[in-house]
Motif scaffolding. Structure first.
Motif, short mmCIF file in Angstrom:
data_model
loop_
_atom_site.label_atom_id
_atom_site.label_comp_id
_atom_site.label_asym_id
_atom_site.label_seq_id
_atom_site.Cartn_x
_atom_site.Cartn_y
_atom_site.Cartn_z
N GLY A 93 0.79 -1.23 0.00
CA GLY A 93 0.00 0.00 0.00
C GLY A 93 0.82 1.28 0.00
O GLY A 93 0.38 2.31 0.49
N LYS A 94 2.01 1.20 -0.61
CA LYS A 94 2.88 2.39 -0.68
C LYS A 94 2.23 3.50 -1.48
O LYS A 94 2.18 4.66 -1.06
N SER A 95 1.74 3.13 -2.67
CA SER A 95 1.13 4.14 -3.53
C SER A 95 -0.15 4.68 -2.90
O SER A 95 -0.46 5.86 -3.02
N SER A 96 -0.87 3.81 -2.20
CA SER A 96 -2.08 4.26 -1.51
C SER A 96 -1.72 5.28 -0.44
O SER A 96 -2.41 6.29 -0.26
N LEU A 97 -0.61 5.03 0.27
CA LEU A 97 -0.16 5.97 1.30
C LEU A 97 0.27 7.30 0.66
O LEU A 97 -0.07 8.39 1.15
N GLU A 143 0.65 -7.14 -7.57
CA GLU A 143 1.97 -6.69 -7.14
C GLU A 143 2.73 -6.08 -8.31
O GLU A 143 2.50 -6.43 -9.46
N GLY A 144 3.66 -5.21 -8.00
CA GLY A 144 4.53 -4.66 -9.04
C GLY A 144 3.88 -3.56 -9.85
O GLY A 144 4.24 -3.33 -11.00
N THR A 145 2.92 -2.86 -9.26
CA THR A 145 2.23 -1.79 -9.98
C THR A 145 3.16 -0.60 -10.25
O THR A 145 3.24 -0.09 -11.36
N THR A 146 3.86 -0.16 -9.21
CA THR A 146 4.73 1.00 -9.35
C THR A 146 6.11 0.55 -9.83
O THR A 146 6.71 -0.36 -9.25
N THR A 178 -4.70 -1.28 8.56
CA THR A 178 -5.19 -1.62 9.90
C THR A 178 -6.69 -1.92 9.88
O THR A 178 -7.19 -2.56 10.80
N ASP A 179 -7.39 -1.43 8.82
CA ASP A 179 -8.83 -1.73 8.73
C ASP A 179 -9.07 -3.23 8.57
O ASP A 179 -10.13 -3.73 8.91
N LEU A 180 -8.08 -3.95 8.06
CA LEU A 180 -8.24 -5.40 7.86
C LEU A 180 -7.68 -6.20 9.03
O LEU A 180 -7.76 -7.43 9.07
N1 GTP Z 1 -8.08 -2.63 2.95
C1 GTP Z 1 -7.07 -1.89 2.62
N2 GTP Z 1 -6.49 -2.06 1.41
C2 GTP Z 1 -5.44 -1.30 1.08
C3 GTP Z 1 -4.94 -0.30 1.95
N3 GTP Z 1 -3.89 0.30 1.34
C4 GTP Z 1 -3.76 -0.28 0.13
N4 GTP Z 1 -4.70 -1.24 -0.03
C5 GTP Z 1 -4.88 -2.10 -1.21
O1 GTP Z 1 -3.70 -2.84 -1.43
C6 GTP Z 1 -3.46 -3.02 -2.84
C7 GTP Z 1 -2.10 -2.52 -3.21
O2 GTP Z 1 -2.06 -1.11 -3.01
P1 GTP Z 1 -0.94 -0.20 -3.66
O3 GTP Z 1 -1.08 1.14 -3.03
O4 GTP Z 1 -0.98 -0.29 -5.12
O5 GTP Z 1 0.32 -0.94 -3.10
P2 GTP Z 1 1.87 -0.67 -3.46
O6 GTP Z 1 2.64 -0.99 -2.25
O7 GTP Z 1 2.05 0.64 -4.06
O8 GTP Z 1 2.08 -1.82 -4.53
P3 GTP Z 1 3.28 -1.93 -5.62
O9 GTP Z 1 3.48 -0.59 -6.24
O10 GTP Z 1 2.74 -2.93 -6.57
O11 GTP Z 1 4.47 -2.43 -4.89
C8 GTP Z 1 -4.59 -2.27 -3.53
O12 GTP Z 1 -5.57 -3.18 -3.89
C9 GTP Z 1 -5.06 -1.29 -2.47
O13 GTP Z 1 -6.43 -0.94 -2.63
C10 GTP Z 1 -5.56 -0.15 3.22
O14 GTP Z 1 -5.22 0.68 4.06
N5 GTP Z 1 -6.62 -0.97 3.49
#
Ligand code: GTP
Ligand code: MG
Length: 418
Positions: free
Chosen positions: A205-209, A225-228, A307-309
């Motif tokens: 969830g790096k990109s989500s953060l 996985e491997g989106t970014t 943490t929601d999960l």
């Molecule tokens: N339930 C839940 N899902 C999350 C949260 N943060 C991210 N996700 C989910 O986790 C998945 C990966 O999220 P990304 O933000 O793309 O993760 P990332 O670390 O950037 O992934 P890469 O770039 O592929 O390494 C997505 O389906 C998001 O919706 C969270 O806080 N809660």
């Protein structure tokens, strides 16, 4: 357009109709080229030396803001044959040579112009007002006094100066320089903002953060996985400090191809950062093999995401600041901001440029060497030699001692007209 030097009044007289000046007062005038054609209607102010920035006679012409007009005025000035183009930083250089400011303050002018953050701006302002100069001068003075006492004791044998008094005086100075140097690591932060890398295993969830921090969907988020793959950068001010965020590719040992290049970029980014937000899935916690990524940067915060999960409590990582968030639902982001802000306390305001840190480091080494040798029983004249070296290093910071080379290096980084 600025003109400095003894011919300033003569030049103004030739290109305008002005012949006498009330000091520091703006007057309206026309500027003409050598053929008498009007170039522009301008405001002219004359500052007689030494009451000017450079300490010399100095005039400033404010014209209409068109580069073409500026060029024509510059041409008219050149054609009087009384002036040449200024070199980079020459106004500040002359100000330094004429004793209008010390070297630190001249450098502060450069830092002020180049400062990219509010905190950097304030630090450069403080430096310009002579705050750092004051601290450096006070330290130099302490060394000089100690040196004088020491040298006096060589001449008049009864001028008894006790060994422990000397040592404690040296220790004091060592401590103060050490404190000044501790603020030094913040200089680049103040100039450029806090370079912050968001890293972690794939899919945590790096990109989500990154998006939650910025407050809009800047990066692509996907369940695979491997989106970014490329590093994404965005700047955001948080309570007065600029953070430059980098979203990176997930770290994975077994990757190959384009993803591996992404991982290499991530590691590089970790090394160069001022701060790392290391993201982990709160349900999994941090794996042993991940510990190696926490130490690449001096400051790292572990962010437990999703943490929601999570059922149950998050697993703290002993020795590391850990914060729970849910990037997807924007929970815990304010707490993260507070923690980030606390990591860069505001009380380290002294802006030290690399040159100052280098010279302070030299002075510190001189003092430590002298102190150790003296404590080990070497004679006081050896200590005096080290004190002299330390003093000369300190004086180079403010420019009480300087050579052409250093002036060249400092002022050539300025732009023309400063
Ligand atoms: N339930 C839940 N899902 C999350 C949260 N943060 C991210 N996700 C989910 O986790 C998945 C990966 O999220 P990304 O933000 O793309 O993760 P990332 O670390 O950037 O992934 P890469 O770039 O592929 O390494 C997505 O389906 C998001 O919706 C969270 O806080 N809660
Ligand atoms: Mg991503």
């Amino acid at each position: 357009v600025r003109i400095s030097g003894e011919r300033t009044a003569g030049i103004i007289g030739k290109i305008t109709s002005l012949s006498s000046f009330e000091p520091h007062k703006q007057v309206l005038s026309l500027v003409r080229d050598p053929s008498g054609a009007i170039i522009d209607q301008v405001m002219v102010v004359f500052h007689p030396g030494p009451y000017s920035y450079t300490g010399e006679d100095l005039a400033e012409i404010s014209c209409h803001g068109n580069p073409l007009i500026v060029d024509k005025i510059m041409d008219a000035i050149r054609q009087t044959g009384l002036a040449r183009m200024a070199e980079k930083g020459e106004f500040s250089r002359r100000a330094f040579l004429n004793g209008k400011m010390d070297l630190l303050q001249a450098e502060a002018v450069g830092a002020l112009i180049g400062s990219g953050t509010q905190a950097g701006f304030e630090a450069a302002q403080a430096m310009l007002r002579g705050k750092l100069s004051g601290r450096i001068n006070a330290l130099s003075e302490k060394i000089a006094v100690l040196l004088a006492d020491l040298e006096a004791s060589f001449i008049t044998e009864d001028a008894d100066i006790r060994d422990d008094t000397i040592l404690s005086a040296v220790d004091d100075i060592i401590r103060e320089i050490g404190m000044l140097l501790k603020g030094a690591s913040y200089a680049s932060v103040l100039r450029n903002g806090v370079t912050t890398t968001i890293a972690g295993l794939p899919n945590v969830g790096k990109s989500s953060l990154f998006n939650a921090i910025l407050g809009y969907p800047r990066a692509i988020v996907h369940h695979e996985e491997g989106t970014t793959r490329d590093v994404l950068r965005e700047r955001l001010g948080i309570n007065g400090i600029d953070f430059l965020f980098h979203d990176t590719a997930g770290i994975r040992d077994t990757s190959s191809g384009p993803e591996m290049i992404g991982v290499e970029k991530t590691i590089e980014s970790l090394r160069k950062s001022d701060l790392v937000l290391y993201v982990a899935d709160a349900r999994e916690g941090l794996k042993t093999e991940e510990m190696q990524w926490l130490t690449l940067c001096e400051k790292t915060i572990v962010v437990m995401n999703k943490t929601d999960l999570l059922e149950g409590r998050i697993r703290e990582v002993p020795g590391w600041k850990t914060i729970p968030v849910s990037a997807k639902f924007h929970q815990g982001i304010d707490g993260l901001f507070t923690l980030m802000r606390e990591t860069f306390p505001q009380d380290h305001r002294a802006l030290l440029l690399e040159r100052h840190a280098y010279l302070l480091g030299n002075a510190l080494n001189d003092l430590i060497n002298g102190r150790e040798a003296f404590a080990a029983g070497l004679t006081a004249d050896m200590l005096a030699l080290d004190l002299q070296n330390a003093l000369s290093n300190m004086r180079r910071i403010t420019g009480q001692d300087f050579d052409e080379d250093i002036l060249e290096r400092i002022f050539s980084s300025f732009c023309i007209g400063k």
